[in-house]
Design a protein around this motif. Structure first.
Motif, PDB file in Angstrom:
ATOM      1  N   SER A  13       0.914  -1.115  -0.018  1.00 41.81           N
ATOM      2  CA  SER A  13       0.097  -0.066  -0.061  1.00 41.81           C
ATOM      3  C   SER A  13       0.793   1.269   0.058  1.00 41.81           C
ATOM      4  CB  SER A  13      -1.008   0.005   1.413  1.00 41.81           C
ATOM      5  OG  SER A  13      -1.532   1.202   1.662  1.00 41.81           O
ATOM      6  N   LYS A  14       0.309   2.354  -0.340  1.00 37.34           N
ATOM      7  CA  LYS A  14       1.172   3.760  -0.288  1.00 37.34           C
ATOM      8  C   LYS A  14       0.984   4.111   0.875  1.00 37.34           C
ATOM      9  CE  LYS A  14       0.039   4.316  -5.192  1.00 37.34           C
ATOM     10  NZ  LYS A  14      -0.616   4.686  -6.150  1.00 37.34           N
ATOM     11  N   SER A  15       0.323   3.500   1.732  1.00 38.50           N
ATOM     12  CA  SER A  15       0.239   3.950   3.049  1.00 38.50           C
ATOM     13  C   SER A  15       1.331   3.297   4.149  1.00 38.50           C
ATOM     14  CB  SER A  15      -1.096   3.764   3.901  1.00 38.50           C
ATOM     15  OG  SER A  15      -1.321   2.261   3.923  1.00 38.50           O
ATOM     16  N   VAL A  16       2.075   2.397   3.548  1.00 30.45           N
ATOM     17  CA  VAL A  16       3.052   1.757   4.229  1.00 30.45           C
ATOM     18  C   VAL A  16       4.069   2.737   4.758  1.00 30.45           C
ATOM     19  CG1 VAL A  16       5.120   0.352   4.073  1.00 30.45           C
ATOM     20  CG2 VAL A  16       2.957  -0.567   3.275  1.00 30.45           C
ATOM     21  N   CYS A  17       4.966   3.015   5.898  1.00 34.28           N
ATOM     22  CA  CYS A  17       5.464   3.617   6.228  1.00 34.28           C
ATOM     23  C   CYS A  17       6.956   3.298   5.720  1.00 34.28           C
ATOM     24  CB  CYS A  17       5.569   3.677   7.697  1.00 34.28           C
ATOM     25  SG  CYS A  17       6.808   5.079   8.682  1.00 34.28           S
ATOM     26  N   LEU A  18       7.840   4.355   5.004  1.00 32.53           N
ATOM     27  CA  LEU A  18       8.951   4.022   4.324  1.00 32.53           C
ATOM     28  C   LEU A  18      10.123   4.699   5.319  1.00 32.53           C
ATOM     29  CD1 LEU A  18       8.690   4.545   0.505  1.00 32.53           C
ATOM     30  CD2 LEU A  18       8.588   2.135   1.784  1.00 32.53           C
ATOM     31  N   SER A  19      11.171   3.842   5.248  1.00 32.09           N
ATOM     32  CA  SER A  19      12.371   4.665   5.666  1.00 32.09           C
ATOM     33  C   SER A  19      13.510   4.544   4.802  1.00 32.09           C
ATOM     34  CB  SER A  19      12.954   3.970   7.293  1.00 32.09           C
ATOM     35  OG  SER A  19      13.920   4.558   7.531  1.00 32.09           O
ATOM     36  N   LEU A  20      14.008   5.838   4.130  1.00 31.64           N
ATOM     37  CA  LEU A  20      14.876   5.643   2.950  1.00 31.64           C
ATOM     38  C   LEU A  20      16.211   5.961   3.478  1.00 31.64           C
ATOM     39  CD1 LEU A  20      12.959   7.535   0.130  1.00 31.64           C
ATOM     40  CD2 LEU A  20      13.143   4.956   0.618  1.00 31.64           C
ATOM     41  N   MET A  21      17.108   4.865   3.829  1.00 26.03           N
ATOM     42  CA  MET A  21      18.482   5.272   4.289  1.00 26.03           C
ATOM     43  C   MET A  21      19.434   5.730   3.503  1.00 26.03           C
ATOM     44  SD  MET A  21      18.033   2.300   7.148  1.00 26.03           S
ATOM     45  CE  MET A  21      18.309   0.859   6.311  1.00 26.03           C
ATOM     46  N   SER A  22      20.194   6.705   3.877  1.00 28.26           N
ATOM     47  CA  SER A  22      21.282   7.158   2.955  1.00 28.26           C
ATOM     48  C   SER A  22      22.585   6.826   3.762  1.00 28.26           C
ATOM     49  CB  SER A  22      21.203   8.787   3.071  1.00 28.26           C
ATOM     50  OG  SER A  22      21.281   9.291   4.274  1.00 28.26           O
ATOM     51  N   GLN A  23      22.714   6.019   4.948  1.00 26.46           N
ATOM     52  CA  GLN A  23      23.832   5.910   5.590  1.00 26.46           C
ATOM     53  C   GLN A  23      24.921   4.958   5.100  1.00 26.46           C
ATOM     54  OE1 GLN A  23      21.089   4.344   8.726  1.00 26.46           O
ATOM     55  NE2 GLN A  23      22.683   2.834   9.250  1.00 26.46           N
ATOM     56  N   TYR A  24      24.848   4.354   4.025  1.00 23.19           N
ATOM     57  CA  TYR A  24      25.595   3.495   3.432  1.00 23.19           C
ATOM     58  C   TYR A  24      26.905   3.854   3.342  1.00 23.19           C
ATOM     59  CZ  TYR A  24      28.222   0.438   0.349  1.00 23.19           C
ATOM     60  OH  TYR A  24      29.283  -0.314   0.119  1.00 23.19           O
ATOM     61  N   GLN A  25      27.963   2.974   4.127  1.00 25.51           N
ATOM     62  CA  GLN A  25      29.443   3.282   4.004  1.00 25.51           C
ATOM     63  C   GLN A  25      29.793   2.082   3.423  1.00 25.51           C
ATOM     64  OE1 GLN A  25      31.270   5.950   5.213  1.00 25.51           O
ATOM     65  NE2 GLN A  25      29.358   7.230   5.779  1.00 25.51           N
ATOM     66  N   PRO A  26      31.130   2.082   2.420  1.00 19.71           N
ATOM     67  CA  PRO A  26      31.388   0.833   2.128  1.00 19.71           C
ATOM     68  C   PRO A  26      32.309   0.189   3.439  1.00 19.71           C
ATOM     69  CG  PRO A  26      32.781   2.600   1.212  1.00 19.71           C
ATOM     70  CD  PRO A  26      31.433   3.190   1.914  1.00 19.71           C
ATOM     71  N   SER A  27      31.870  -1.182   3.841  1.00 19.02           N
ATOM     72  CA  SER A  27      32.418  -1.679   4.958  1.00 19.02           C
ATOM     73  C   SER A  27      32.886  -3.291   4.441  1.00 19.02           C
ATOM     74  CB  SER A  27      31.567  -1.720   6.176  1.00 19.02           C
ATOM     75  OG  SER A  27      31.057  -0.755   6.669  1.00 19.02           O
ATOM     76  N   PHE A  28      33.906  -3.494   5.060  1.00 22.99           N
ATOM     77  CA  PHE A  28      34.320  -5.230   5.114  1.00 22.99           C
ATOM     78  C   PHE A  28      34.698  -5.369   3.701  1.00 22.99           C
ATOM     79  CE2 PHE A  28      33.536  -9.753   6.071  1.00 22.99           C
ATOM     80  CZ  PHE A  28      34.514  -9.719   7.094  1.00 22.99           C
ATOM     81  N   LYS A  29      33.784  -6.274   3.181  1.00 21.90           N
ATOM     82  CA  LYS A  29      34.347  -6.857   1.875  1.00 21.90           C
ATOM     83  C   LYS A  29      33.326  -6.392   0.660  1.00 21.90           C
ATOM     84  CE  LYS A  29      35.152 -11.282   3.666  1.00 21.90           C
ATOM     85  NZ  LYS A  29      34.893 -12.709   3.718  1.00 21.90           N
ATOM     86  N   ALA A  30      33.171  -4.957   0.882  1.00 24.13           N
ATOM     87  CA  ALA A  30      32.420  -4.430  -0.304  1.00 24.13           C
ATOM     88  C   ALA A  30      33.192  -4.407  -1.531  1.00 24.13           C
ATOM     89  CB  ALA A  30      32.086  -2.998   0.225  1.00 24.13           C
ATOM     90  N   PRO A  31      32.437  -4.938  -2.646  1.00 24.19           N
ATOM     91  CA  PRO A  31      33.175  -4.848  -3.847  1.00 24.19           C
ATOM     92  C   PRO A  31      33.534  -3.515  -4.523  1.00 24.19           C
ATOM     93  CG  PRO A  31      31.020  -5.629  -4.131  1.00 24.19           C
ATOM     94  CD  PRO A  31      31.124  -5.408  -2.761  1.00 24.19           C
ATOM     95  N   PRO A  32      34.481  -3.365  -5.494  1.00 25.52           N
ATOM     96  CA  PRO A  32      34.842  -2.115  -5.890  1.00 25.52           C
ATOM     97  C   PRO A  32      33.848  -1.212  -6.320  1.00 25.52           C
ATOM     98  CG  PRO A  32      36.116  -3.661  -6.884  1.00 25.52           C
ATOM     99  CD  PRO A  32      35.280  -4.530  -6.128  1.00 25.52           C
ATOM    100  N   GLU A  33      32.840  -1.705  -6.935  1.00 27.50           N
ATOM    101  CA  GLU A  33      31.911  -0.758  -7.477  1.00 27.50           C
ATOM    102  C   GLU A  33      30.938  -0.353  -6.585  1.00 27.50           C
ATOM    103  OE1 GLU A  33      32.161  -4.001  -8.006  1.00 27.50           O
ATOM    104  OE2 GLU A  33      30.413  -4.975  -8.751  1.00 27.50           O
ATOM    105  N   ILE A  34      30.904  -0.685  -5.167  1.00 24.75           N
ATOM    106  CA  ILE A  34      30.173   0.007  -4.264  1.00 24.75           C
ATOM    107  C   ILE A  34      30.980   0.629  -3.177  1.00 24.75           C
ATOM    108  CG2 ILE A  34      27.823  -0.878  -4.842  1.00 24.75           C
ATOM    109  CD1 ILE A  34      28.255  -3.074  -2.305  1.00 24.75           C
ATOM    110  N   GLN A  35      32.197   0.955  -3.686  1.00 26.15           N
ATOM    111  CA  GLN A  35      33.306   1.511  -2.590  1.00 26.15           C
ATOM    112  C   GLN A  35      33.275   2.962  -2.222  1.00 26.15           C
ATOM    113  OE1 GLN A  35      35.626   0.599  -0.520  1.00 26.15           O
ATOM    114  NE2 GLN A  35      35.523  -1.657  -1.001  1.00 26.15           N
ATOM    115  N   ARG A  36      31.786   3.503  -2.304  1.00 30.42           N
ATOM    116  CA  ARG A  36      31.582   4.859  -2.102  1.00 30.42           C
ATOM    117  C   ARG A  36      30.354   5.166  -1.293  1.00 30.42           C
ATOM    118  NH1 ARG A  36      27.700   6.780  -5.396  1.00 30.42           N
ATOM    119  NH2 ARG A  36      27.643   6.039  -7.456  1.00 30.42           N
ATOM    120  N   GLN A  37      30.211   6.452  -0.809  1.00 35.83           N
ATOM    121  CA  GLN A  37      28.891   6.736  -0.171  1.00 35.83           C
ATOM    122  C   GLN A  37      27.929   6.825  -1.383  1.00 35.83           C
ATOM    123  OE1 GLN A  37      30.626   9.832   2.699  1.00 35.83           O
ATOM    124  NE2 GLN A  37      28.559   9.549   3.251  1.00 35.83           N
TER     125      GLN A  37
END
Ligand code: SF4
Length: 335
Positions: A264-288
């Motif tokens: 439903s469009k009434s579902v409460c969404l939480s859009l998270m921007s906090q991604y930080q490359p950690s641990f074994k993050a592959p090269p293509e996601i090595q940035r915020q």
């Protein structure tokens, strides 16, 4: 919570424990379906035996404000009285998903933490309540559902009155979630991937969407409406999180479209921007993620007509309160 509700909850816990008992000797609690005997200390993908292991049990102010309380308003007061509110968050060791980029990798991959008896886990819950927690927030509970239920039984029998938050990665089986009806008050799944290729690449789980979509549908059936008290603190409901990843906004769009069309469009969404490359993050996601990426996903959610959203755009700069180090006493430096 009123006494009659606690009584009902205890009955539901007994029933769930009966229904899920078979998983103690042949664990198929999550889509990994390892089939191992946890009572005999065999370990499956989640690397967890029959008891839960706890890393930290703390008051946490970094969740959505309806869960953590309104930290900014409380900041001054907190100097005098640190335990006014906060989410009573329990971080467990092990994980059934293990994303390569996990910011909690010290727990999910490295299994930091101490095994706890059911009584010890219950005592942690009661202690958090005494410190003023607004809820009990079980982080990554999927693989420890059975010890969690056993501990909740002890805690609710000994005065626990707080709502239970089920803070999960979404890689769940809907038939297991069905058993949590009447026990979990607030579902907090992170709906991570739509694409099987992306899910396989980053979490080794090509069937992620297939399972998460059914599980989140079941969560929505149980807790359709987000119910707040007069202090605007959540008592019941569903908040669907989505961690936006760099270069993956088409996958984010697909998740949002699915929620709009199937829930439903009434579902409460939480859009998270906090991604930080950690641990074994592959090269293509090595940035915020960039402002543009975040704003495009937010605009898509608005275009689809979602009515309630938590927005996290202020946290683009590395944010100590959102990037934990579980080697510290307070991983998020709130104290
Ligand atoms: S909960 Fe753990 S042991 Fe059980 S199926 Fe999932 S990963 Fe395997």
């Amino acid at each position: 919570m009123v006494k009659a509700n606690i009584h009902k909850k205890l009955e539901r816990i007994e029933e769930a424990l009966r229904n899920l008992a078979e998983h103690e000797i042949e664990c198929r609690l999550c889509p990994r379906e390892c089939g191992i005997n946890r009572e005999k200390k065999e370990k499956g993908f989640c690397n967890t035996g029959s008891n839960a292991s706890i890393s930290h049990a703390i008051l946490h102010f970094g969740e959505e404000p309806v869960l953590s309380g309104y930290y900014d308003c409380l900041k001054d007061k907190l100097k005098d009285s640190k335990h006014i509110s906060g989410s009573g968050t329990i971080f467990f060791s092990g994980c059934n998903l293990k994303c390569s980029f996990c910011q909690n990798y010290q727990l999910s991959w490295l299994n930091q933490g101490k095994p706890a008896s059911h009584e010890e886990l219950a005592l942690n819950m009661l202690h958090l309540q005494k410190k003023g927690a607004l809820n009990i927030n079980a982080v990554s509970p999927t693989h420890i559902i059975l010890p969690l239920l056993k501990s909740l039984k002890i805690a609710y029998s000994n005065g626990l009155e707080l709502p239970l938050v089920y803070n999960s990665n979404g890689y769940e089986k809907a038939e297991v979630i069905k058993n949590l009806e009447g026990i979990v008050d607030i579902y907090l799944p992170d709906f991570k991937y739509h694409s099987p290729e992306l899910a396989e690449k980053l979490s080794g789980a090509a069937d992620y969407f297939q399972h998460a979509s059914l599980a989140i549908k079941e969560m929505f059936r149980q807790q359709t409406t987000l119910l707040l008290d007069d202090q605007e603190i959540a008592q019941k409901g569903l908040i669907v999180r989505h961690l936006i990843l760099p270069c993956q906004i088409t996958d984010s769009f697909a998740i949002l479209e699915w929620i709009a069309q199937n829930l439903s469009k009434s579902v409460c969404l939480s859009l998270m921007s906090q991604y930080q490359p950690s641990f074994k993050a592959p090269p293509e996601i090595q940035r915020q993620i960039s402002f543009e990426e975040y704003n495009q996903v937010k605009a898509k959610a608005e275009e689809l007509g979602f009515e309630t959203m938590f927005i996290q755009s202020e946290s683009f700069a590395p944010h100590e309160h959102l990037t934990p180090d579980f080697n510290r006493k307070d991983p998020f430096l709130w104290e």
